[in-house]
Design a protein around this motif. Structure first.
Motif, PDB file in Angstrom:
ATOM      1  N   ASN A   1      -2.715  -1.056 -10.969  1.00  0.00           N
ATOM      2  CA  ASN A   1      -1.686  -0.260 -11.638  1.00  0.00           C
ATOM      3  C   ASN A   1      -1.555  -0.677 -13.094  1.00  0.00           C
ATOM      4  O   ASN A   1      -1.600  -1.860 -13.423  1.00  0.00           O
ATOM      5  CB  ASN A   1      -0.370  -0.507 -10.896  1.00  0.00           C
ATOM      6  CG  ASN A   1       0.731   0.371 -11.391  1.00  0.00           C
ATOM      7  OD1 ASN A   1       1.065   0.333 -12.567  1.00  0.00           O
ATOM      8  ND2 ASN A   1       1.282   1.157 -10.516  1.00  0.00           N
TER       9      ASN A   1
ATOM     10  N   LEU B   1      -2.102  -0.372  -3.492  1.00  0.00           N
ATOM     11  CA  LEU B   1      -1.891   0.695  -4.479  1.00  0.00           C
ATOM     12  C   LEU B   1      -1.633   0.131  -5.870  1.00  0.00           C
ATOM     13  O   LEU B   1      -1.943   0.752  -6.871  1.00  0.00           O
ATOM     14  CB  LEU B   1      -0.670   1.528  -4.086  1.00  0.00           C
ATOM     15  CG  LEU B   1      -0.827   2.565  -2.989  1.00  0.00           C
ATOM     16  CD1 LEU B   1       0.506   3.217  -2.716  1.00  0.00           C
ATOM     17  CD2 LEU B   1      -1.822   3.612  -3.423  1.00  0.00           C
ATOM     18  N   ILE B   2      -1.006  -1.061  -5.904  1.00  0.00           N
ATOM     19  CA  ILE B   2      -0.581  -1.600  -7.187  1.00  0.00           C
ATOM     20  C   ILE B   2      -1.674  -2.431  -7.830  1.00  0.00           C
ATOM     21  O   ILE B   2      -1.585  -2.784  -8.995  1.00  0.00           O
ATOM     22  CB  ILE B   2       0.682  -2.470  -7.020  1.00  0.00           C
ATOM     23  CG1 ILE B   2       1.654  -1.787  -6.088  1.00  0.00           C
ATOM     24  CG2 ILE B   2       1.356  -2.717  -8.330  1.00  0.00           C
ATOM     25  CD1 ILE B   2       2.753  -2.679  -5.662  1.00  0.00           C
TER      26      ILE B   2
ATOM     27  N   MET C   1       8.174   0.714  -2.678  1.00  0.00           N
ATOM     28  CA  MET C   1       7.216   0.607  -3.776  1.00  0.00           C
ATOM     29  C   MET C   1       7.797  -0.258  -4.895  1.00  0.00           C
ATOM     30  O   MET C   1       7.106  -1.113  -5.451  1.00  0.00           O
ATOM     31  CB  MET C   1       6.924   2.020  -4.310  1.00  0.00           C
ATOM     32  CG  MET C   1       5.884   2.055  -5.385  1.00  0.00           C
ATOM     33  SD  MET C   1       4.271   1.776  -4.675  1.00  0.00           S
ATOM     34  CE  MET C   1       3.292   1.679  -6.148  1.00  0.00           C
TER      35      MET C   1
ATOM     36  N   TYR D   1       1.872  -0.597   0.191  1.00  0.00           N
ATOM     37  CA  TYR D   1       2.037  -0.400  -1.248  1.00  0.00           C
ATOM     38  C   TYR D   1       1.214  -1.398  -2.055  1.00  0.00           C
ATOM     39  O   TYR D   1       0.818  -1.113  -3.168  1.00  0.00           O
ATOM     40  CB  TYR D   1       3.502  -0.523  -1.647  1.00  0.00           C
ATOM     41  CG  TYR D   1       4.392   0.408  -0.888  1.00  0.00           C
ATOM     42  CD1 TYR D   1       4.290   1.779  -1.068  1.00  0.00           C
ATOM     43  CD2 TYR D   1       5.313  -0.069   0.019  1.00  0.00           C
ATOM     44  CE1 TYR D   1       5.081   2.651  -0.365  1.00  0.00           C
ATOM     45  CE2 TYR D   1       6.117   0.798   0.734  1.00  0.00           C
ATOM     46  CZ  TYR D   1       5.996   2.158   0.539  1.00  0.00           C
ATOM     47  OH  TYR D   1       6.776   3.008   1.237  1.00  0.00           O
TER      48      TYR D   1
ATOM     49  N   VAL E   1       4.790   8.364  -5.262  1.00  0.00           N
ATOM     50  CA  VAL E   1       5.534   7.716  -4.185  1.00  0.00           C
ATOM     51  C   VAL E   1       7.032   7.991  -4.311  1.00  0.00           C
ATOM     52  O   VAL E   1       7.837   7.255  -3.779  1.00  0.00           O
ATOM     53  CB  VAL E   1       5.255   6.195  -4.165  1.00  0.00           C
ATOM     54  CG1 VAL E   1       5.534   5.613  -2.800  1.00  0.00           C
ATOM     55  CG2 VAL E   1       3.825   5.905  -4.540  1.00  0.00           C
TER      56      VAL E   1
ATOM     57  N   PRO F   1       2.139   6.007  -9.525  1.00  0.00           N
ATOM     58  CA  PRO F   1       3.048   5.837  -8.380  1.00  0.00           C
ATOM     59  C   PRO F   1       4.400   6.504  -8.597  1.00  0.00           C
ATOM     60  O   PRO F   1       5.052   6.917  -7.656  1.00  0.00           O
ATOM     61  CB  PRO F   1       3.208   4.320  -8.265  1.00  0.00           C
ATOM     62  CG  PRO F   1       2.799   3.782  -9.566  1.00  0.00           C
ATOM     63  CD  PRO F   1       1.806   4.722 -10.126  1.00  0.00           C
TER      64      PRO F   1
END
Lengths: 196, 275
Positions: free
Chosen positions: A116, A112-113, A44, A109, A34, A30
């Motif tokens: 992560n 997306l995480i 984010m 977001y 991002v 990211p």
């Protein structure tokens, strides 16, 4: 008083000296992906703070009450992934219903995480450093703040790089990677900086 | 053996519990979305250009459902999108007049009063004393800020002046928003008569800085039978409610700056004098 100082030391460590992105090199995806605009970078960052705090709390509890008591510490990685993924999914659904405005801000977001490595990293580091519950949560929040600091700094640099007149071969990602390297180098200045 | 069993059991049980919780949560926390929303979004071009005044196609579609916006604000989708949206919403289709952007400057040869070597962007060039490096206060700077803003590849800098390809232009007017000179205006698609100059200076001054700028000679005004063209503040201005596109003004203009610019995509307007 002693706990306060410990928490302060943990926070400072997480934000500057052992910044997740620039020193530990966790969550690079990211960080590069991002960081084109400052406002998305801020969004984010806030989402990461939120998820890291939640994940720290949840994985600490799972580790302490389930894995340690059953002697299954070697399964931390796989169990933490499962817990974090389920937690983020649940929180996303909950937010969509209960707080639509927050969902609007974080919504894109959050998924997306889910997987992560910064989030998984904070969970594993909590165990490695044998933090207490409070310490773990503080480490999660401040680790997220460190992430936000790095990504916001980087996005503002990148916005300026957009306008710069540089050789064509460097335009875009190459220049961004060089800038990221220099930024990481400057954060090296904080290493060895300890409050104990 | 026992350890493996525990490991498998713990993971299996946790997986089952989380799966169950998520399944329940998806029912409990289900958010009702209007079924017309995806259909409306599909009817829109999906360029998220912002020409309608909303954050994107999705936001505009939501606003239409909420009754906060009218159908037909989407310039990019035009009549087609309006028709589809009306069908989805169950209302009568509205007529949309197609608007395109036009650059009110064609002065390829306007003088420079300074040499600018900064960032190649009109907004940045505007910091040069006065209104940028061009000697004409309202001439196109030609650094292509509008080209960058255009999502439809419809505006390009040709010979130092921005020019709209009317066929590609969808009328989102992002170029109009970013142009620091404010010389991009909306005109009806296929308008024959436009004035390609925005200079309000007196004729003598305009003549010094540009070889085709409007000098306010009133010839077009005298020629017009429909009272549609007037020199206002040293610049010929058309009242489109009266104009019938007869083309007489274009024929008499000594500077050749009144023309059917939207129909002509080449740059064949001959400068009145070669420097």
């Amino acid at each position: 008083m002693n706990t306060f100082i410990t928490l302060f030391a943990i926070s400072l460590n997480a934000i500057l000296a052992e910044n997740f992105i620039l020193v530990k090199f966790l969550g690079i995806c990211p960080f590069m992906g991002v960081s084109k605009k400052t406002d998305t970078a801020v969004g984010m960052g806030i989402a990461v703070i939120f998820v890291m705090a939640l994940a720290s709390a949840a994985t600490w509890a799972v580790n302490e009450f389930l894995l340690v008591s059953l002697g299954l510490e070697y399964m931390q990685t796989v169990v933490f992934i499962l817990v974090i993924a389920a937690l983020v999914q649940f929180v996303e659904m909950f937010l969509q219903k209960a707080m639509p405005s927050l969902y609007q801000a974080l919504g894109i977001y959050l998924p997306l995480i889910t997987t992560n490595c910064a989030v998984l990293g904070v969970a594993l580091l909590n165990v490695q450093n044998s933090y207490t519950f409070i310490e773990a949560v503080v480490y999660g929040i401040t680790g997220g703040i460190g992430f936000t600091l790095a990504i916001v700094l980087f996005s503002s640099i990148r916005q300026r790089l957009e306008d710069c007149d540089c050789p064509k071969a460097f335009k875009g990602f190459p220049l961004a990677l060089i800038a990221a390297g220099l930024l990481a180098l400057s954060f090296m200045g904080f290493s060895g900086f300890r409050v104990f | 053996m026992e350890k493996i069993l525990y490991a498998v059991l713990v993971l299996a049980v946790m997986g089952a519990i989380f799966g169950g919780v998520l399944a329940v949560a998806s029912k409990v926390f289900a958010v009702k979305t209007d079924e017309r929303l995806p259909k409306l979004v599909e009817a829109l071009p999906g360029a998220n250009c912002g020409g309608c005044g909303f954050a994107g196609c999705q936001a505009y579609a939501q606003a239409v459902i909420d009754g906060k916006a009218e159908i037909g604000l989407c310039a990019a989708g035009g009549q087609e999108a309006a028709k589809k949206m009306s069908a989805v919403m169950g209302v009568e289709a509205v007529e949309v007049e197609r608007k395109v952007a036009m650059v009110k400057c064609r002065g390829q040869n306007h003088l420079s009063k300074a040499r600018y070597e900064g960032i190649s962007d009109c907004r940045s060039a505007m910091f040069v004393t006065g209104n940028g490096p061009s000697a004409c206060p309202s001439g196109c700077l030609g650094f292509g800020t509008c080209t960058t803003a255009c999502k439809f590849d419809a505006i390009h800098v040709v010979n130092g002046v921005a020019r709209v390809d009317a066929d590609k232009c969808t009328g989102c007017f992002q170029c109009m928003e970013v142009c620091p000179k404010g010389i991009i205006i909306p005109v009806t698609y296929h308008t024959d008569i436009v004035i390609a100059c925005s200079n309000h200076d007196r004729g003598a001054n305009t003549r010094k800085v540009c070889d085709i700028g409007c000098v306010g000679c009133h010839l077009c005004e005298k020629q017009c039978e429909f009272d549609a063209i007037h020199v206002i503040n040293n610049l010929a201005t058309i009242d489109y409610s009266k104009c019938v596109s007869c083309g007489r003004c274009a024929a008499v203009c000594p500077r050749h700056l009144i023309s059917d610019s939207n129909l002509r995509t080449d740059m064949d307007v001959v400068p009145a004098m070669q420097r």
